[in-house]
Design a protein around this motif. Structure first.
Motif, short mmCIF file in Angstrom:
data_model
loop_
_atom_site.label_atom_id
_atom_site.label_comp_id
_atom_site.label_asym_id
_atom_site.label_seq_id
_atom_site.Cartn_x
_atom_site.Cartn_y
_atom_site.Cartn_z
N TYR A 154 0.67 -1.34 0.43
CA TYR A 154 -0.03 -0.23 0.15
C TYR A 154 0.86 1.40 -0.44
O TYR A 154 0.54 2.54 -0.45
N GLU A 155 2.04 1.41 0.56
CA GLU A 155 2.81 2.07 0.71
C GLU A 155 3.83 3.04 -0.33
O GLU A 155 4.45 4.25 -0.30
N GLY A 156 4.17 2.55 -1.36
CA GLY A 156 4.58 2.52 -2.73
C GLY A 156 3.77 2.96 -3.73
O GLY A 156 2.74 3.22 -3.44
N GLN A 157 4.95 2.99 -4.84
CA GLN A 157 4.49 3.64 -6.08
C GLN A 157 3.30 2.25 -6.69
O GLN A 157 3.40 1.17 -6.09
N SER A 158 2.08 2.86 -7.09
CA SER A 158 0.61 2.05 -7.12
C SER A 158 1.84 1.07 -7.99
O SER A 158 0.97 -0.60 -7.94
N SER A 159 3.16 1.17 -9.15
CA SER A 159 3.10 -0.28 -9.38
C SER A 159 3.88 -0.82 -9.67
O SER A 159 3.73 -2.07 -9.06
N GLU A 160 4.58 -0.35 -8.42
CA GLU A 160 5.24 -1.13 -7.17
C GLU A 160 4.13 -2.29 -6.38
O GLU A 160 5.35 -3.09 -6.30
N ASN A 161 3.94 -1.13 -6.24
CA ASN A 161 2.34 -2.01 -4.73
C ASN A 161 1.90 -3.16 -5.86
O ASN A 161 2.30 -4.71 -4.78
N ALA A 162 1.36 -3.56 -6.87
CA ALA A 162 1.09 -4.51 -7.85
C ALA A 162 2.20 -4.84 -7.70
O ALA A 162 1.23 -6.57 -7.57
N THR A 163 3.46 -5.14 -7.34
CA THR A 163 4.35 -6.33 -8.09
C THR A 163 4.26 -6.52 -6.72
O THR A 163 4.38 -7.94 -6.53
N ARG A 164 4.31 -6.00 -6.26
CA ARG A 164 5.24 -6.67 -4.09
C ARG A 164 3.52 -7.66 -3.78
O ARG A 164 3.74 -8.76 -3.70
N LEU A 165 2.20 -6.96 -4.28
CA LEU A 165 1.31 -7.78 -3.73
C LEU A 165 1.20 -8.94 -4.87
O LEU A 165 0.77 -9.80 -4.29
N TRP A 191 -8.80 3.65 -14.84
CA TRP A 191 -8.80 5.04 -14.34
C TRP A 191 -7.25 5.43 -14.60
O TRP A 191 -6.43 5.27 -14.80
N ILE A 192 -7.22 7.05 -14.04
CA ILE A 192 -6.25 7.78 -13.91
C ILE A 192 -5.27 7.69 -12.70
O ILE A 192 -6.70 8.30 -11.27
N GLY A 193 -4.49 7.56 -12.18
CA GLY A 193 -4.14 7.83 -11.03
C GLY A 193 -4.38 6.94 -10.01
O GLY A 193 -5.56 7.54 -8.13
N TYR A 194 -5.15 5.45 -10.33
CA TYR A 194 -6.04 4.64 -9.03
C TYR A 194 -4.98 4.65 -7.84
O TYR A 194 -3.49 4.16 -8.18
N ARG A 195 -5.71 4.77 -6.84
CA ARG A 195 -5.42 4.37 -5.96
C ARG A 195 -5.45 3.74 -4.65
O ARG A 195 -6.40 3.84 -4.52
N ALA A 196 -5.08 2.68 -3.65
CA ALA A 196 -4.87 2.04 -2.54
C ALA A 196 -4.48 2.91 -1.43
O ALA A 196 -3.00 1.83 -1.46
N GLU A 197 -4.86 3.46 -0.99
CA GLU A 197 -4.33 3.71 0.41
C GLU A 197 -4.56 3.48 1.23
O GLU A 197 -5.70 3.60 1.91
N ALA A 198 -4.28 2.59 2.98
CA ALA A 198 -4.29 2.27 3.51
C ALA A 198 -4.23 3.27 4.79
O ALA A 198 -2.64 3.79 5.05
N HIS A 199 -4.56 3.92 6.05
CA HIS A 199 -4.30 4.61 7.03
C HIS A 199 -4.27 3.54 8.02
O HIS A 199 -3.66 4.09 9.15
N SER A 200 -4.35 2.17 8.53
CA SER A 200 -4.06 1.76 9.44
C SER A 200 -5.10 0.10 9.60
O SER A 200 -5.58 -0.49 8.71
#
Length: 130
Positions: A12-23, A63-72
């Motif tokens: 959740y905490e990096g760039q969207s493309s990096e997050n997807a790879t880690r996921l 989507w343009i700039g689609y993000r999933a940002e977790a806060h807790s």
């Protein structure tokens, strides 16, 4: 912080493309991914290929700039729930959205075995309406 929570947070905490790879690296070969009823990408998808094709490729192209940002996060044993917000702009309509979500993960042997999404689908659908 447990190893599972540490790995999940990194999705959740990096760039969207990096997050997807880690996921993708965290998904079990037989992972089950449940997108909420009423959500534009609703359904239950099994295995990384089906998850990517039915969820992540669509998000990336619609989507343009689609993000999933977790806060807790809440963790109990092999269960982790991430709370946060989706945001992005629908390519077709040019409308932006910000929608609350909860993602309930079940881990098995250090991998995501299951994810169930809970989301404010109405907000997302409004952004997609012409």
């Amino acid at each position: 912080m447990s190893p599972n929570l540490e790995m999940l947070r990194s999705t959740y905490e990096g760039q969207s493309s990096e997050n997807a790879t880690r996921l993708l690296d965290l998904l079990a070969a037989d992972a089950e991914w449940v997108e909420a009823d009423g959500f534009p990408y609703a359904g239950t998808f099994r295995g990384p290929d089906a998850i990517v094709a039915n969820v992540f490729k669509r998000l990336a192209t619609e989507w343009i700039g689609y993000r999933a940002e977790a806060h807790s996060y809440l963790e109990q044993g092999d269960q982790i729930v991430a709370f946060g917000f989706y945001s992005g702009t629908c390519k077709e309509t040019g409308r932006a959205m910000r929608a609350a979500f909860a993602h309930h993960y079940t881990f098995r042997d250090g991998k995501i075995a299951r994810m169930v999404q809970y989301v404010d689908s109405h907000t997302v659908r409004l952004a997609m309406q012409a």
